[in-house]
Design a protein around this motif. Structure first.
Motif: not given
Length: 318
Positions: A176-179, A231-237, A108-118
């Protein structure tokens, strides 16, 4: 000395120089020649050695997770290739326990976080890449300033606490929304798109939103795939933020559970799950490790072709 003898000596010297010059095959420089067989053999051997070094721990973890108690005891606790593989460790872990809940939280965190970050990265990168954007340069300087002035742990924790995000999933996404690096890469890619495409779209009456969704984004699939994977790797880890901001153990992601089982030696209560034959602790630990690795590991082959095209084009052009 006569002119004829001088001419004879000059011809002799020139012929001697031509004889000492190295011959180039087909007139090509040495670095363009085909490599020798021993050079190719050395490269192949080095590649094989590096591949074995990288794959050996992964194969060892898989073999240990599939091994039974007898094989583990006979081989000192770790098995590379089990003779009688069993999925009992995975069945125990995935039977509705803590690991399953943690895996769902991480997904859940990976999918939602990656979508928002992108989404936020694309908006900021596109806005700062177009000339004449209101506050475009101050926003770009603010983004670049994060390279030099990174926030510390205590200010970040106080900010999360001030916005009432402690013990919520928002604490794992919004800080960590933006890099900044990803924003710079995407912005450079947007700047590399020919200006004639923007002009043609405006002549046809397209606004900025239409230009972004109909022209820019379809041309940016490569760089967006690579940045999305980052982004996905960052959220997953994500591990440290979960330990810092979460108190409810039911909200822990898979990396926190992995640390509890593998590093801290916490045991899985298999008897509470209705399992009478409890698998060895080492098999359970390696099974949790594989479950934490496999989802992101399976994504890499599908996005591998975008790496060079996406990152190098976005980083060099502009």
């Amino acid at each position: 000395m006569s002119q004829q003898s001088v001419a004879t000596r000059l011809r002799t010297a020139r012929s001697g120089d031509r004889g000492r010059r190295p011959r180039a095959s087909h007139g090509r420089p040495p670095w363009m020649e085909r490599p020798h067989w021993y050079g190719q053999g050395a490269k192949a051997a080095a590649l094989v050695v590096l591949t074995v070094i990288v794959l050996y721990p992964f194969v060892l973890a898989i073999g240990t997770s599939l091994a039974g108690r007898e094989e583990l005891n006979a081989n000192g606790g770790y098995v590379l290739l089990p003779h009688h593989p069993t999925l009992e460790a995975y069945r125990v872990i995935l039977s509705g326990g803590v690991v399953t809940q943690a895996a769902l939280v991480s997904i859940f965190i990976t999918l939602v976080g990656t979508a928002l970050s992108l989404a936020c990265t694309v908006m900021i990168a596109y806005g700062t890449s177009r000339p004449g954007t209101v506050l475009g340069k101050p926003i770009l300087l603010l983004v670049l300033g994060t390279f030099l002035f990174a926030p510390g742990i205590i200010p970040t924790y106080l900010a999360v606490q001030q916005f009432k995000m402690l013990d919520t999933y928002a604490a794992l996404i919004l800080p960590v929304l933006l890099n900044a690096f990803n924003i710079v890469v995407v912005r450079s890619f947007f700047q590399s798109i020919p200006e004639e495409l923007y002009d043609a779209a405006r002549i046809d009456g397209a606004g900025e939103v239409t230009v972004l969704f109909r022209i820019v984004l379809p041309l940016s699939k490569a760089v967006l795939a690579v940045v999305g994977l980052f982004y996905a790797v960052g959220y997953w880890n994500s591990f440290f933020n979960a330990v810092l901001y979460l108190n409810d153990s039911s909200k822990f992601p898979i990396q926190v559970i992995l640390r509890s089982y593998v590093l801290n030696g916490q045991s899985i209560n298999a008897s509470a799950m209705g399992v009478h034959a409890v698998p060895p602790a080492t098999s359970l630990q390696m099974a949790v490790l594989i479950i934490a690795i496999v989802p992101i590991f399976c994504v890499y082959p599908f996005l591998q072709k975008f790496f060079v095209k996406g990152v190098l084009t976005g980083a060099i052009k502009g």
